[in-house]
Design a protein around this motif. Structure first.
Motif, PDB file in Angstrom:
ATOM      1  N   LEU A  30      50.703  49.893  36.337  1.00  0.00           N
ATOM      2  CA  LEU A  30      50.595  48.443  36.167  1.00  0.00           C
ATOM      3  C   LEU A  30      49.437  47.888  36.985  1.00  0.00           C
ATOM      4  O   LEU A  30      48.691  47.027  36.510  1.00  0.00           O
ATOM      5  N   ALA A  31      49.270  48.398  38.199  1.00  0.00           N
ATOM      6  CA  ALA A  31      48.145  47.952  39.029  1.00  0.00           C
ATOM      7  C   ALA A  31      46.817  48.276  38.351  1.00  0.00           C
ATOM      8  O   ALA A  31      45.875  47.472  38.387  1.00  0.00           O
ATOM      9  N   GLY A  32      46.740  49.431  37.710  1.00  0.00           N
ATOM     10  CA  GLY A  32      45.518  49.798  36.998  1.00  0.00           C
ATOM     11  C   GLY A  32      45.246  48.867  35.821  1.00  0.00           C
ATOM     12  O   GLY A  32      44.094  48.485  35.574  1.00  0.00           O
ATOM     13  N   ALA A  33      46.315  48.476  35.112  1.00  0.00           N
ATOM     14  CA  ALA A  33      46.145  47.543  33.998  1.00  0.00           C
ATOM     15  C   ALA A  33      45.647  46.187  34.491  1.00  0.00           C
ATOM     16  O   ALA A  33      44.804  45.544  33.841  1.00  0.00           O
ATOM     17  N   LEU A  34      46.145  45.757  35.649  1.00  0.00           N
ATOM     18  CA  LEU A  34      45.698  44.477  36.205  1.00  0.00           C
ATOM     19  C   LEU A  34      44.247  44.556  36.673  1.00  0.00           C
ATOM     20  O   LEU A  34      43.495  43.579  36.556  1.00  0.00           O
ATOM     21  N   ARG A  35      43.851  45.718  37.175  1.00  0.00           N
ATOM     22  CA  ARG A  35      42.441  45.888  37.548  1.00  0.00           C
ATOM     23  C   ARG A  35      41.546  45.778  36.314  1.00  0.00           C
ATOM     24  O   ARG A  35      40.449  45.207  36.377  1.00  0.00           O
ATOM     25  N   ASP A  36      42.003  46.319  35.199  1.00  0.00           N
ATOM     26  CA  ASP A  36      41.230  46.214  33.954  1.00  0.00           C
ATOM     27  C   ASP A  36      41.066  44.745  33.555  1.00  0.00           C
ATOM     28  O   ASP A  36      39.989  44.329  33.100  1.00  0.00           O
ATOM     29  N   ILE A  37      42.129  43.960  33.720  1.00  0.00           N
ATOM     30  CA  ILE A  37      42.055  42.540  33.398  1.00  0.00           C
ATOM     31  C   ILE A  37      41.060  41.840  34.324  1.00  0.00           C
ATOM     32  O   ILE A  37      40.263  40.993  33.884  1.00  0.00           O
ATOM     33  N   GLU A  38      41.093  42.201  35.585  1.00  0.00           N
ATOM     34  CA  GLU A  38      40.172  41.584  36.553  1.00  0.00           C
ATOM     35  C   GLU A  38      38.722  41.936  36.237  1.00  0.00           C
ATOM     36  O   GLU A  38      37.819  41.095  36.365  1.00  0.00           O
ATOM     37  N   ARG A  39      38.486  43.179  35.810  1.00  0.00           N
ATOM     38  CA  ARG A  39      37.119  43.565  35.440  1.00  0.00           C
ATOM     39  C   ARG A  39      36.672  42.820  34.182  1.00  0.00           C
ATOM     40  O   ARG A  39      35.514  42.416  34.064  1.00  0.00           O
ATOM     41  N   ALA A  40      37.610  42.614  33.249  1.00  0.00           N
ATOM     42  CA  ALA A  40      37.271  41.879  32.029  1.00  0.00           C
ATOM     43  C   ALA A  40      36.917  40.435  32.350  1.00  0.00           C
ATOM     44  O   ALA A  40      36.097  39.814  31.659  1.00  0.00           O
ATOM     45  N   ALA A  41      37.530  39.908  33.415  1.00  0.00           N
ATOM     46  CA  ALA A  41      37.267  38.519  33.789  1.00  0.00           C
ATOM     47  C   ALA A  41      35.835  38.326  34.259  1.00  0.00           C
ATOM     48  O   ALA A  41      35.296  37.214  34.194  1.00  0.00           O
ATOM     49  N   ASP A  42      35.218  39.409  34.721  1.00  0.00           N
ATOM     50  CA  ASP A  42      33.826  39.304  35.166  1.00  0.00           C
ATOM     51  C   ASP A  42      32.870  39.126  33.991  1.00  0.00           C
ATOM     52  O   ASP A  42      31.727  38.713  34.169  1.00  0.00           O
ATOM     53  N   LYS A  43      33.369  39.456  32.783  1.00  0.00           N
ATOM     54  CA  LYS A  43      32.504  39.405  31.602  1.00  0.00           C
ATOM     55  C   LYS A  43      32.716  38.150  30.769  1.00  0.00           C
ATOM     56  O   LYS A  43      31.893  37.824  29.912  1.00  0.00           O
TER      57      LYS A  43
END
Length: 263
Positions: free
Chosen positions: A175-188
């Motif tokens: 779940l933490a990894g999925a949230l990191r993916d969301i955070e990286r997507a937010a940079d774009k």
């Protein structure tokens, strides 16, 4: 000459022999499940004072059976989701926890439990044996069943394939990894509305998880909590439910009450 009814039978003689032999050795206690109940039962049995020399029971030989290598402190799984603690702090190994004790650890999954007519029984009803998935057998005189529960998808289609449960450290890391993916997507992209996290279930665990995820993803994603009719934390005191509702709303969680997920 004594009648047949007065003569000791072979089976009764065998039972007396087994009982005498069992009384001369330490009773074997097998604990199935290394969660809170199982682990602390094993630790408590090991920590108690046993003194057979003054008429007390002999110290038992305690065996803990679990499928995993690590104990999971479930109330702290949320810290792994937020990555504020390290895995070993939340899920220490059984080997480390049991090292100062005499408790024996057996890794495996129990698939069968039955009485063992050939074993020397210590407890009422005779001894038994636990069979593990790999064929290993673990004999016991007393059995503690503390296997706990697994995460359930409640029969919702697609849940196993697309949802992330939160039942152990691996789930929390995923779940933490999925949230990191969301955070990286937010940079774009700045479109927060396109990034959504759905938490299904308004019980105590669901409410806490929604709050934790909302805290981590504030300004990054929208967190929605889906709960059926009756609102969150059904069965809890009304004051607690009201307080939890305020906390969730302050965290920006969108409450979807009266919603039942079917797929």
């Amino acid at each position: 000459a004594p009648s047949d009814d007065d003569s000791p039978s072979r089976s009764s003689s065998t039972r007396r022999t087994r009982s005498s032999s069992a009384a001369s050795r330490a009773p074997r206690v097998v604990v199935l499940g290394g969660g809170f109940g199982g682990l602390y039962t094993a630790l408590k049995l090991d920590a108690l004072s046993w003194d057979a020399t003054v008429g007390g029971p002999p110290r038992p030989r305690v065996t803990l059976v679990d499928r995993a290598d690590d104990f999971v402190f479930k109330p702290m799984l949320y810290e792994l989701v937020n990555e504020t603690m390290r895995p070993w702090e939340v899920a220490p190994s059984f080997a480390e926890l049991l090292a100062p004790t005499a408790v024996r650890l057996v890794k495996g999954v129990a698939v069968d439990v039955r009485e063992d007519d050939d074993a020397e029984g210590e407890g009422e009803g005779g001894a038994g044996v636990v069979t593990l998935m790999d064929g290993t057998t673990v004999p016991y005189d007393y059995l503690v069943c503390a296997v706990g529960a697994n995460a359930s998808d409640a029969g919702v289609a697609g849940a196993k394939d697309f949802a992330i449960p939160l039942n152990d450290a691996k789930d929390a890391s995923r779940l933490a990894g999925a949230l990191r993916d969301i955070e990286r997507a937010a940079d774009k992209t700045e479109d927060e509305a396109r990034r959504r996290v759905a938490v299904v279930g308004g019980g105590l665990a669901g409410v806490e998880l929604a709050g934790v995820v909302a805290e981590r993803t504030r300004g990054v994603a929208t967190v929605e909590l889906f709960t059926p009719s009756g609102g969150i934390m059904r069965g809890a005191p009304s004051g607690q439910r009201a307080a939890a509702t305020r906390v969730l709303r302050d965290a920006g969680v969108v409450m979807r009450e009266g919603a039942r997920v079917v797929a």
